[in-house]
Design a protein around this motif. Structure first.
Motif, PDB file in Angstrom:
ATOM      1  N   GLY A  23      51.961  50.598  50.837  1.00  0.00           N
ATOM      2  CA  GLY A  23      52.615  49.646  51.722  1.00  0.00           C
ATOM      3  C   GLY A  23      51.681  48.555  52.227  1.00  0.00           C
ATOM      4  N   HIS A  24      50.405  48.645  51.919  1.00  0.00           N
ATOM      5  CA  HIS A  24      49.409  47.673  52.389  1.00  0.00           C
ATOM      6  C   HIS A  24      49.666  46.300  51.758  1.00  0.00           C
ATOM      7  CE1 HIS A  24      45.510  45.707  52.938  1.00  0.00           C
ATOM      8  NE2 HIS A  24      45.275  46.587  53.903  1.00  0.00           N
ATOM      9  N   PRO A  25      49.486  45.218  52.520  1.00  0.00           N
ATOM     10  CA  PRO A  25      49.742  43.880  51.970  1.00  0.00           C
ATOM     11  C   PRO A  25      48.979  43.577  50.682  1.00  0.00           C
ATOM     12  CG  PRO A  25      49.495  43.754  54.349  1.00  0.00           C
ATOM     13  CD  PRO A  25      49.177  45.169  53.964  1.00  0.00           C
ATOM     14  N   CYS A  26      47.749  44.045  50.568  1.00  0.00           N
ATOM     15  CA  CYS A  26      46.976  43.778  49.353  1.00  0.00           C
ATOM     16  C   CYS A  26      47.623  44.441  48.139  1.00  0.00           C
ATOM     17  CB  CYS A  26      45.539  44.270  49.526  1.00  0.00           C
ATOM     18  SG  CYS A  26      44.481  43.926  48.113  1.00  0.00           S
ATOM     19  N   VAL A  27      48.108  45.659  48.333  1.00  0.00           N
ATOM     20  CA  VAL A  27      48.797  46.352  47.241  1.00  0.00           C
ATOM     21  C   VAL A  27      50.088  45.626  46.915  1.00  0.00           C
ATOM     22  CG1 VAL A  27      49.822  48.528  46.483  1.00  0.00           C
ATOM     23  CG2 VAL A  27      47.751  48.551  47.896  1.00  0.00           C
ATOM     24  N   ARG A  28      50.846  45.259  47.948  1.00  0.00           N
ATOM     25  CA  ARG A  28      52.144  44.592  47.714  1.00  0.00           C
ATOM     26  C   ARG A  28      51.966  43.248  47.015  1.00  0.00           C
ATOM     27  NH1 ARG A  28      55.569  48.250  47.335  1.00  0.00           N
ATOM     28  NH2 ARG A  28      56.940  46.473  46.992  1.00  0.00           N
ATOM     29  N   GLU A  29      50.918  42.516  47.372  1.00  0.00           N
ATOM     30  CA  GLU A  29      50.658  41.232  46.710  1.00  0.00           C
ATOM     31  C   GLU A  29      50.327  41.436  45.234  1.00  0.00           C
ATOM     32  OE1 GLU A  29      47.526  39.453  48.953  1.00  0.00           O
ATOM     33  OE2 GLU A  29      48.744  39.319  50.773  1.00  0.00           O
ATOM     34  N   THR A  30      49.554  42.461  44.941  1.00  0.00           N
ATOM     35  CA  THR A  30      49.219  42.752  43.546  1.00  0.00           C
ATOM     36  C   THR A  30      50.461  43.182  42.777  1.00  0.00           C
ATOM     37  OG1 THR A  30      47.017  43.457  44.269  1.00  0.00           O
ATOM     38  CG2 THR A  30      47.679  44.052  42.031  1.00  0.00           C
ATOM     39  N   VAL A  31      51.310  43.990  43.401  1.00  0.00           N
ATOM     40  CA  VAL A  31      52.568  44.404  42.773  1.00  0.00           C
ATOM     41  C   VAL A  31      53.407  43.178  42.436  1.00  0.00           C
ATOM     42  CG1 VAL A  31      54.771  45.559  43.190  1.00  0.00           C
ATOM     43  CG2 VAL A  31      52.631  46.697  43.809  1.00  0.00           C
ATOM     44  N   ALA A  32      53.538  42.257  43.381  1.00  0.00           N
ATOM     45  CA  ALA A  32      54.345  41.055  43.147  1.00  0.00           C
ATOM     46  C   ALA A  32      53.793  40.233  41.995  1.00  0.00           C
ATOM     47  CB  ALA A  32      54.408  40.217  44.421  1.00  0.00           C
ATOM     48  N   MET A  33      52.477  40.107  41.914  1.00  0.00           N
ATOM     49  CA  MET A  33      51.846  39.367  40.823  1.00  0.00           C
ATOM     50  C   MET A  33      52.124  40.047  39.477  1.00  0.00           C
ATOM     51  SD  MET A  33      48.916  39.560  38.694  1.00  0.00           S
ATOM     52  CE  MET A  33      47.757  40.589  39.587  1.00  0.00           C
ATOM     53  N   LEU A  34      52.008  41.370  39.449  1.00  0.00           N
ATOM     54  CA  LEU A  34      52.220  42.096  38.200  1.00  0.00           C
ATOM     55  C   LEU A  34      53.688  42.141  37.804  1.00  0.00           C
ATOM     56  CD1 LEU A  34      49.808  45.087  38.882  1.00  0.00           C
ATOM     57  CD2 LEU A  34      49.485  43.295  37.171  1.00  0.00           C
ATOM     58  N   ARG A  35      54.565  42.138  38.793  1.00  0.00           N
ATOM     59  CA  ARG A  35      55.999  42.228  38.518  1.00  0.00           C
ATOM     60  C   ARG A  35      56.560  40.926  37.944  1.00  0.00           C
ATOM     61  NH1 ARG A  35      59.291  45.508  36.794  1.00  0.00           N
ATOM     62  NH2 ARG A  35      59.047  47.097  38.382  1.00  0.00           N
ATOM     63  N   LYS A  46      52.606  49.384  32.124  1.00  0.00           N
ATOM     64  CA  LYS A  46      51.552  48.976  31.193  1.00  0.00           C
ATOM     65  C   LYS A  46      50.714  47.854  31.809  1.00  0.00           C
ATOM     66  CE  LYS A  46      50.878  47.646  26.337  1.00  0.00           C
ATOM     67  NZ  LYS A  46      50.168  46.379  26.426  1.00  0.00           N
ATOM     68  N   ALA A  47      51.376  46.886  32.445  1.00  0.00           N
ATOM     69  CA  ALA A  47      50.648  45.783  33.071  1.00  0.00           C
ATOM     70  C   ALA A  47      49.769  46.277  34.212  1.00  0.00           C
ATOM     71  CB  ALA A  47      51.635  44.733  33.579  1.00  0.00           C
ATOM     72  N   ALA A  48      50.287  47.197  35.028  1.00  0.00           N
ATOM     73  CA  ALA A  48      49.498  47.735  36.140  1.00  0.00           C
ATOM     74  C   ALA A  48      48.292  48.507  35.622  1.00  0.00           C
ATOM     75  CB  ALA A  48      50.370  48.630  37.015  1.00  0.00           C
ATOM     76  N   TYR A  49      48.516  49.308  34.601  1.00  0.00           N
ATOM     77  CA  TYR A  49      47.418  50.065  34.004  1.00  0.00           C
ATOM     78  C   TYR A  49      46.330  49.128  33.480  1.00  0.00           C
ATOM     79  CZ  TYR A  49      44.822  52.592  30.432  1.00  0.00           C
ATOM     80  OH  TYR A  49      43.802  53.106  29.666  1.00  0.00           O
ATOM     81  N   GLU A  50      46.719  48.130  32.710  1.00  0.00           N
ATOM     82  CA  GLU A  50      45.726  47.228  32.124  1.00  0.00           C
ATOM     83  C   GLU A  50      45.028  46.399  33.191  1.00  0.00           C
ATOM     84  OE1 GLU A  50      47.946  45.208  29.074  1.00  0.00           O
ATOM     85  OE2 GLU A  50      47.742  46.914  27.671  1.00  0.00           O
ATOM     86  N   PHE A  51      45.731  46.069  34.264  1.00  0.00           N
ATOM     87  CA  PHE A  51      45.104  45.341  35.364  1.00  0.00           C
ATOM     88  C   PHE A  51      43.988  46.176  35.982  1.00  0.00           C
ATOM     89  CE2 PHE A  51      44.713  44.423  39.890  1.00  0.00           C
ATOM     90  CZ  PHE A  51      44.453  43.062  39.868  1.00  0.00           C
ATOM     91  N   VAL A  52      44.271  47.431  36.298  1.00  0.00           N
ATOM     92  CA  VAL A  52      43.255  48.283  36.917  1.00  0.00           C
ATOM     93  C   VAL A  52      42.134  48.582  35.928  1.00  0.00           C
ATOM     94  CG1 VAL A  52      42.813  50.540  37.959  1.00  0.00           C
ATOM     95  CG2 VAL A  52      44.875  49.268  38.584  1.00  0.00           C
ATOM     96  N   ARG A  53      42.485  48.896  34.704  1.00  0.00           N
ATOM     97  CA  ARG A  53      41.456  49.204  33.712  1.00  0.00           C
ATOM     98  C   ARG A  53      40.512  48.035  33.483  1.00  0.00           C
ATOM     99  NH1 ARG A  53      43.280  49.504  27.603  1.00  0.00           N
ATOM    100  NH2 ARG A  53      43.234  47.258  28.054  1.00  0.00           N
ATOM    101  N   ASP A  54      41.080  46.822  33.394  1.00  0.00           N
ATOM    102  CA  ASP A  54      40.298  45.685  32.911  1.00  0.00           C
ATOM    103  C   ASP A  54      39.757  44.768  34.004  1.00  0.00           C
ATOM    104  OD1 ASP A  54      40.912  46.642  30.400  1.00  0.00           O
ATOM    105  OD2 ASP A  54      42.538  45.217  30.058  1.00  0.00           O
ATOM    106  N   THR A  55      40.393  44.714  35.176  1.00  0.00           N
ATOM    107  CA  THR A  55      39.947  43.759  36.183  1.00  0.00           C
ATOM    108  C   THR A  55      39.263  44.411  37.386  1.00  0.00           C
ATOM    109  OG1 THR A  55      42.028  43.675  37.420  1.00  0.00           O
ATOM    110  CG2 THR A  55      41.806  42.175  35.549  1.00  0.00           C
ATOM    111  N   ILE A  56      39.439  45.710  37.566  1.00  0.00           N
ATOM    112  CA  ILE A  56      38.698  46.431  38.608  1.00  0.00           C
ATOM    113  C   ILE A  56      37.485  47.049  37.925  1.00  0.00           C
ATOM    114  CG2 ILE A  56      38.755  48.229  40.365  1.00  0.00           C
ATOM    115  CD1 ILE A  56      40.711  45.907  40.877  1.00  0.00           C
TER     116      ILE A  56
END
Length: 199
Positions: A23-35, A46-56
């Protein structure tokens, strides 16, 4: 390997808490970007997985000394070890109603020394017969993890001859010993000494 739910209620694998704070704003902003422009649970997962794998960045690969453990902090700071990255991915997926569990392996160095618990996730998507593990650790030479629902494409396969283990339990919350080490370690070198060698 048959994966076993630690908690029978599927709602436990959608919950938010102090670690998987979806529910944190940072998480919600990332969700909106990925969605954006993605339709369906599979495309988003798949997009969320690749985001965490490749950009974090995995902090051991990048040399970052910081220790993160809360999903929102992992996303905000862009760094974390396997456990932290798994918390971030779980938050991004649970935020969109995708049941996500935390799971663990016991791995060692190439010669079987220095055992350590490795963290990853397992997900359930609509139409899937069960849970399937995904490893967002981050790729590097010799590591080629992929998002896959057909078969597991993890960072590492366990080697029983070195007493490595795929733990079959799917946790709704981080394992207590793992979380205690993450929260107490002042830096990554200290964290390596504090992480459990088994669960």
């Amino acid at each position: 390997m048959e994966l076993m739910q630690h908690t029978p209620e599927i709602s436990a694998y959608l919950a938010a808490d102090a670690v998987i704070d979806h529910g944190h704003p940072c998480v919600r902003e990332t969700v909106a970007m990925l969605r954006a422009d993605r339709i369906g649970a599979y495309s988003y997962a798949k997009a969320a997985y690749e985001f965490v794998r490749d950009t974090i960045a995995h902090s051991a690969d990048s040399g970052d000394m910081r220790v993160t453990w809360r999903a929102s902090d992992v996303l905000a700071q862009g760094t974390g070890i396997c456990h932290a990255k798994s918390h971030a991915l779980a938050a991004l997926l649970r935020a969109e109603g995708i049941p996500t569990a935390l799971c663990y392996q016991r791995l060692t160095d190439d010669d079987g020394s220095r055992p350590m618990v490795h963290g990853l996730v397992a997900i359930r998507l609509p139409g899937m017969p069960g849970w399937l593990r995904q490893d967002p650790r981050g790729n590097k030479p010799g590591v080629d993890a992929r998002f896959s629902l057909a078969e597991e494409r993890l960072a590492w396969r366990v080697r029983p001859e070195f007493n490595e283990v795929d733990y079959p339990i799917l946790f709704a919350e981080p394992h207590a010993a793992v979380l205690a080490a993450l929260r107490a370690a002042p830096d990554r070198p200290a964290l390596w000494r504090m992480l459990p060698t088994h669960i």
